[in-house]
Design an enzyme around this catalytic site. Structure first.
Site, PDB file in Angstrom:
ATOM      1  CG  HIS A 329      -2.075  -1.047   1.285  1.00 31.89           C
ATOM      2  ND1 HIS A 329      -3.380  -0.757   0.734  1.00 31.89           N
ATOM      3  CD2 HIS A 329      -1.914  -2.261   1.557  1.00 31.89           C
ATOM      4  CE1 HIS A 329      -3.899  -1.828   0.900  1.00 31.89           C
ATOM      5  NE2 HIS A 329      -3.030  -2.996   1.242  1.00 31.89           N
ATOM      6  CE  LYS A 516      -6.934  13.508   0.533  1.00 32.32           C
ATOM      7  NZ  LYS A 516      -7.031  12.024  -0.284  1.00 32.32           N
ATOM      8  NE  ARG A 517      -4.361   9.885  10.465  1.00 30.59           N
ATOM      9  CZ  ARG A 517      -3.871   8.635  11.458  1.00 30.59           C
ATOM     10  NH1 ARG A 517      -4.564   7.752  11.310  1.00 30.59           N
ATOM     11  NH2 ARG A 517      -2.725   8.942  12.008  1.00 30.59           N
ATOM     12  CE  LYS A 522      -2.851  10.526   3.187  1.00 28.51           C
ATOM     13  NZ  LYS A 522      -3.416   9.618   2.328  1.00 28.51           N
ATOM     14  CB  THR A 624     -10.340   4.786  -0.967  1.00 29.08           C
ATOM     15  OG1 THR A 624      -9.758   4.997   0.373  1.00 29.08           O
ATOM     16  CG2 THR A 624      -9.765   3.452  -1.689  1.00 29.08           C
ATOM     17  CE  LYS A 628     -14.139   5.439   0.843  1.00 29.39           C
ATOM     18  NZ  LYS A 628     -13.320   5.706   2.137  1.00 29.39           N
TER      19      LYS A 628
HETATM   20  C1  T68 Z   1      -3.103   3.811   2.316  1.00 39.75           C
HETATM   21  N1  T68 Z   1      -2.416   3.365   3.262  1.00 39.75           N
HETATM   22  C2  T68 Z   1      -2.430   4.621   1.344  1.00 39.75           C
HETATM   23  N2  T68 Z   1      -1.845   3.129   5.629  1.00 39.75           N
HETATM   24  O1  T68 Z   1      -1.785   5.609   1.592  1.00 39.75           O
HETATM   25  C3  T68 Z   1      -3.687   5.003   0.221  1.00 39.75           C
HETATM   26  N3  T68 Z   1       0.073   2.432   7.273  1.00 39.75           N
HETATM   27  O2  T68 Z   1      -3.193   5.519  -0.909  1.00 39.75           O
HETATM   28  C4  T68 Z   1      -4.458   3.908  -0.309  1.00 39.75           C
HETATM   29  O3  T68 Z   1      -5.696   4.070  -1.163  1.00 39.75           O
HETATM   30  C5  T68 Z   1      -4.917   2.949   0.912  1.00 39.75           C
HETATM   31  O4  T68 Z   1      -3.695   2.655   1.774  1.00 39.75           O
HETATM   32  C6  T68 Z   1      -5.654   1.641   0.654  1.00 39.75           C
HETATM   33  O5  T68 Z   1      -4.801   0.902  -0.362  1.00 39.75           O
HETATM   34  C7  T68 Z   1      -2.712   3.695   4.487  1.00 39.75           C
HETATM   35  O6  T68 Z   1      -3.848   3.950   4.771  1.00 39.75           O
HETATM   36  C8  T68 Z   1      -2.177   3.032   6.767  1.00 39.75           C
HETATM   37  O7  T68 Z   1      -3.370   3.317   7.497  1.00 39.75           O
HETATM   38  C9  T68 Z   1      -1.034   2.489   7.782  1.00 39.75           C
HETATM   39  C10 T68 Z   1      -1.389   1.916   8.893  1.00 39.75           C
HETATM   40  C11 T68 Z   1      -0.485   1.593   9.603  1.00 39.75           C
HETATM   41  C12 T68 Z   1       1.020   1.307   9.240  1.00 39.75           C
HETATM   42  C13 T68 Z   1       1.136   1.917   8.053  1.00 39.75           C
END
Ligand code: T68
Length: 783
Positions: A329, A516-517, A522, A624, A628
Site C-alpha cells: 500500500h 483524509k489523514r 497529502k 479511495t 467516494k
Molecule cells: C493507504 N495506506 C494509502 N496506511 O496511503 C492509500 N500504514 O493511498 C491507499 O488508497 C490505501 O492505503 C488503501 O490501499 C494506509 O492507509 C495505513 O493506514 C497504515 C497503517 C499502519 C501502518 C502503515
C-alpha cells in the site's frame, strides 16, 4: 421474524415494553437484527464447511468498519420497513443510529479498504473472511483545543454491547519468547480468544465472519523467571490499542507482538479447521496479507507446517508460497517495515530461525546469478541486522499487488525493481475500490433514488451499470434534480456541523472538501496556504470578489507527527481569522471537522462539489476518498497520482481539474536532487510574501507553532513540492470558479463522474482478486 412493516412494529413494540426511551429502542433494534441474521450466519458457515469450498482469509491489522446498524438493515433488505415502522412508533432511525459507537479500528485508507472488501465479499456471495485484532481502544478521539489537535482515548467497547460473539471454544495459545535448544522451552503463552462479527451480504443470505482476536492470560504455566503481574499487563496490552500511525513505522516491540499474535492465532485456526490433508492447503485456502503488517504469517505458516504438521522444508515452502499473497500500500520509505533481528529472535525465536533459513536459501539461489552488490542488498531479506518485511512478503507470496496502476508501475520499475526481475509473474495490479452500498446507497439515499428513477435498479447489484447515466449528461431535468440532491445533502451537512461550528455556513457556496489523514505528502499545507493567498487578494484587490466557497478540512494527525499537527493548528488559526472578517467571510469560509471518522465521511462525500486530491504525484498509492467523492458527483481537483489517474482516464480531462507536476517529473527531481525551493520562492512575489509572513509567525499566532513547517519548507527543501506546485494549484482553483458559473456544464461534469464511478466499486476489485488470485467460487446460501 418479520416481513412487513406491521409485523416489525408488532414485534418491536412487544419487546420494547413500557420503556420507550431511545436507548432502549436502540438496544431492542440491535437485538432483533442480531437474531435476524443469526440463522443465515450459522447456515453460511455450515455450507462452507460441508461443501469444503476454498475460503479466503484476509489478514489485516486494521478494519475500519464504521457503524453497522443501518448498513445491516440495508443488507437485510428491511431498511424501509424499519425506518417507516420506527417513525410511526415515534422514533427516528437516524437518532438511534447516532447511539451506536463508532468502531474506529483503523487509521485511514488501508483499514477502510479492508472493511469495503469484507462488504463486497459477502455481497458477491464469496467465501471470504477477515482476521484482525479486537482493540479495546480504537483510534484516538481528536479534539481541537485552541487550534491544536489533542488526543483522547476511545474505548468503544465499553460504551455498548456490539455485534460480536465471543467464541471461547475456539481460543488458541500463542507462543512468545523462550529458548529454542534442545527444544522450545520457557515459553510465555498468550491466549487468543476470537470475537466474531457477522458480515452480511447485500440482500443475500451470505453472512461471512470478521474474526477479531483478543489477548488474554493463558492458563499454561509461566516460565519461572517471569513475574505474573508484569505478564498480565503485557498480555492485556496486545489488544489494548490500535497504533495511531498511518504510513509510519515506529519499530516498537508491542507492534510486533500484535502482528505475530494476530497471524499465529488466525493460522492455527485455519490449519485446525482444514477439511482435508494439509498438503492441499493451497486448494482449500487463500490468505491475503494486507500490507506487510501480517507478513510474519509466512514464517509462522512454515513453523506450523514444519514443527506441528511434520512436513519437510521443501513441501512446507511450496505450500506456503502457493497460499499467501501480498498487497503493498505504499512506497514511502518511512512506512516500510524493518524489524531489528535481535528483537525478532528474542520475541519469536523459532520464527526468526525460519526467516533466517528462508533468507539463506533465497540468497543461495541468487548466488547462481551475476548480481551487483546493490542489487543483492535490495534482494536480501535480512540485511544489516534488519529483517525487511516487504522483501519477505514478496519472496514468500505467490502474488504481489499494488493498489492502482501507477502505484504498481512504480513498484515494478523502481521500488521493487530487483524483486520484480526475480519474480516477474508474481506482480499484478488491483486498483482499489469502495463499496457503493455504504458510500452511495447508505450515505446518499436521495441520489440513489434519483439514479434508480432514471435507469432502473439493476445498478444496485451491478454498479458498472451506473454507466447508463451518461445519457443524462445534458438532460436539463436530470441536472436540476441532481442539483436538488446536492443542495439537500449540503443542508444536511450544515445542520449536522453547525451544532459545533459557530459561524454560519452558506448552503449556496461551493463545498470544497479535503478529508483524509494529515500527512506531508497529502499537502493540506498547500491547500491552506492557497486559502491564505485568497484572503490576501480579497483584502488587497477590491475588484476580486469571488463566488462564495466553503473549504472543509477533516482528518487526524499521528500523535507524534509534529509537522502534521502544526498544519492542523495553522488551518485553525487561519480559519479563525478568515471566518470573523466581515469582508472576507462572504467569499471564503473555512470549516475544520473535528474527529473525522467514517460517519462524518458518510455526511461529507455526498455534500461535496470539489474533491481535493492533491498529493505529490507518485506518493499516494491509490486513495479511495477520491472514489467516494466521484461516486457522489463531486469533481476531482487533483494531481495525476494514485487512482486519480484512472479516474481522469474514465471521465476525461475536461471533467476534472488536474494540475501539478507528473510522477515522472517528481521522480526525476528527486533522483537528480536539482529542485531548489528557495529559487521557486524568489521567482514569485506572491510566494515570497506568503513565506515571509508564514516564517515570521504572522499566519500562525507564534513562530513556535510552525517550526516543523519551517523546517520542512526551508531546511528540508520542500520535499513534497508544495511551493513548486502552488501556482498551478491556484490557477486550477480559478478555473473551478469559472466552470461553476456555467451550471449546465458543471452538472454535466457531475453526472459524468457518477456515471463512470461504477468501475471503482470494490465489487469489481474483489471479483478481480477472486479471478486472478484467490480462485473463489460463489456459494448460494439457499435452504
Ligand atoms: C493507504 N495506506 C494509502 N496506511 O496511503 C492509500 N500504514 O493511498 C491507499 O488508497 C490505501 O492505503 C488503501 O490501499 C494506509 O492507509 C495505513 O493506514 C497504515 C497503517 C499502519 C501502518 C502503515
Amino acid at each position: 421474524m418479520f416481513y412487513s412493516k406491521e409485523e416489525f412494529k408488532e414485534e418491536f413494540t412487544k419487546r420494547l415494553g413500557q420503556d420507550k426511551v431511545p436507548q432502549t429502542a436502540y438496544a431492542v433494534l440491535g437485538a432483533m437484527m442480531k437474531e435476524l441474521l443469526e440463522e443465515d450466519w450459522v447456515k453460511t458457515n455450515q455450507l462452507y464447511t460441508e461443501s469444503k469450498v476454498k475460503q479466503l482469509y484476509y489478514i489485516s491489522i486494521e478494519f475500519l468498519i464504521g457503524r453497522m446498524l443501518v448498513q445491516n438493515l440495508h443488507s437485510l433488505g428491511i431498511f424501509t420497513i424499519v425506518q417507516e415502522g420506527l417513525q410511526e412508533l415515534g422514533f427516528n432511525l437516524e437518532e438511534l443510529e447516532e447511539m451506536e459507537p463508532e468502531p474506529g479500528l483503523g487509521n485511514g485508507g488501508l483499514g477502510r479498504l479492508a472493511a469495503c472488501f469484507m462488504d463486497s465479499l459477502a455481497a458477491l456471495q464469496l467465501p471470504g473472511h477477515g482476521c484482525g485484532i479486537r482493540y479495546k481502544g480504537g483510534l484516538f478521539t481528536q479534539q481541537i483545543e485552541n487550534g491544536f489537535q489533542t488526543e483522547y482515548p476511545t474505548d468503544w467497547l465499553r460504551e455498548i454491547e456490539g455485534w460480536e460473539k465471543r467464541r471461547d471454544d475456539l481460543a488458541v495459545e500463542i507462543p512468545f519468547y523462550g529458548r529454542l535448544h534442545p527444544r522450545h522451552t520457557d515459553i510465555e503463552w498468550v491466549k487468543a480468544v476470537p470475537y466474531d462479527m457477522p458480515i452480511v451480504g447485500a440482500s443475500g443470505r451470505t453472512v461471512n465472519t470478521l474474526r477479531l482476536w483478543q489477548a488474554e492470560v493463558s492458563e499454561r504455566p509461566l516460565p519461572a523467571y517471569k513475574d505474573f503481574n508484569e505478564y498480565t499487563l503485557e498480555t492485556a496490552a496486545i489488544s489494548d490499542r490500535l497504533y495511531p500511525d498511518d504510513s509510519l513505522v515506529t519499530g516498537k516491540i508491542l507492534r510486533l507482538k500484535q502482528q505475530y499474535f494476530m497471524c499465529s492465532a488466525s493460522l492455527q485456526t485455519i490449519i485446525k479447521t482444514l477439511p482435508g490433508p494439509v498438503h492441499e492447503l493451497p486448494h482449500q485456502v487463500a490468505i491475503q496479507i494486507n500490507d506487510t503488517h501480517p507478513a510474519i504469517a509466512i514464517p509462522e505458516l512454515m513453523r506450523i507446517l514444519l514443527d506441528e504438521e511434520g512436513l519437510e522444508w521443501e513441501e512446507a515452502w511450496n505450500i506456503t508460497t502457493h497460499t499467501i499473497s501480498y498487497t503493498n500500500h505504499t512506497i514511502l520509505g518511512e512506512a516500510m517495515e524493518k524489524w531489528d533481528s535481535h528483537l525478532l529472535a528474542s520475541l519469536v525465536p523459532r520464527v526468526y530461525e525460519i526467516i533466517h533459513e528462508i533468507d539463506r536459501r533465497f540468497k543461495e539461489q541468487l548466488q547462481e546469478q551475476v548480481l551487483k552488490e546493490q542489487e543483492f542488498k535490495k534482494l536480501s531479506i535480512i540485511d544489516d541486522g534488519l529483517v525487511k518485511m516487504a522483501v519477505l512478503a514478496v519472496v514468500g507470496s505467490y502474488k504481489v499487488n499494488g493498489v492502482a496502476e501507477l502505484h504498481t508501475d512504480i513498484l515494478k520499475n523502481r521500488e521493487m525493481k530487483e524483486l520484480y526481475r526475480q519474480f516477474p509473474g508474481k506482480f499484478h495490479n488491483k486498483t482499489n475500490g469502495i463499496t457503493h452500498r455504504r458510500w452511495l446507497i447508505k450515505a446518499n439515499p436521495e441520489l440513489t433514488q434519483l439514479i434508480t428513477q432514471s435507469i432502473g435498479d439493476d445498478w444496485l447489484k451491478k454498479p458498472i451499470l451506473l454507466n447508463d447515466l451518461n445519457k443524462f449528461i445534458i438532460d436539463a431535468s436530470f441536472q436540476e434534480a441532481l442539483k436538488e440532491v446536492k443542495r439537500a445533502k449540503k443542508n444536511q451537512l450544515i445542520a449536522h456541523v453547525e451544532k459545533s461550528w459557530d459561524s454560519p455556513i452558506d448552503p449556496l457556496s461551493i463545498f470544497d472538501i479535503h478529508i483524509k489523514r494529515f500527512h506531508g505528502y497529502k499537502r493540506q499545507l498547500m491547500n491552506i496556504l492557497h486559502i491564505q493567498s485568497l484572503y490576501d487578494r480579497i483584502k488587497e484587490d477590491s475588484t476580486y470578489r469571488p463566488y462564495p466557497r466553503t473549504f472543509f478540512f477533516g482528518g487526524k494527525a499521528a500523535p507524534g507527527y509534529e509537522f502534521a499537527k502544526q498544519v492542523i493548528k495553522l488551518i485553525n488559526v487561519i480559519a479563525a481569522k478568515v471566518n470573523q472578517d466581515p469582508l472576507v467571510r462572504s467569499h471564503i469560509h473555512i470549516v475544520f471537522i473535528e474527529n473525522y471518522n467514517v460517519s462524518h465521511g458518510e455526511r461529507m462525500f455526498p455534500a461535496a462539489d470539489i474533491s481535493e486530491q492533491i498529493s505529490t504525484a507518485s506518493k499516494e498509492a491509490s486513495g479511495t476518498g477520491n472514489m467516494k467523492f466521484m461516486m457522489n458527483g463531486a469533481i476531482t481537483l487533483g494531481t495525476l497520482d494514485g487512482a486519480n489517474v484512472e479516474i481522469v482516464e474514465r471521465v476525461g480531462k475536461e471533467n476534472a481539474f488536474i494540475f501539478g507536476l507528473h510522477s515522472q517529473q517528481i521522480m526525476l527531481l528527486e533522483k537528480h536532487k536539482n529542485y531548489r525551493a528557495q529559487e521557486v520562492i524568489e521567482q514569485s512575489p506572491e510566494l515570497k510574501s506568503l513565506m515571509a509572513r508564514l516564517l515570521s509567525g504572522e499566519l500562525s499566532d507564534g513562530t513556535e507553532n510552525i517550526s516543523f513547517i519551517r523546517n520542512q519548507l526551508v531546511d528540508l527543501n520542500d520535499p513534497y513540492f508544495v511551493l513548486k506546485d502552488f501556482h498551478s494549484y491556484a490557477a486550477m482553483h480559478e478555473k473551478v470558479l469559472a466552470s461553476y458559473e456555467d451550471q449546465g456544464n458543471w452538472q454535466g461534469m457531475s453526472v459524468r463522474n457518477i456515471a463512470e464511478s461504477g468501475i471503482f466499486s470494490s465489487d469489481r476489485t474483489i471479483q478481480q482478486y477472486s479471478d486472478d488470485v484467490w480462485d473463489l467460487k460463489k456459494i448460494l446460501n439457499v435452504y
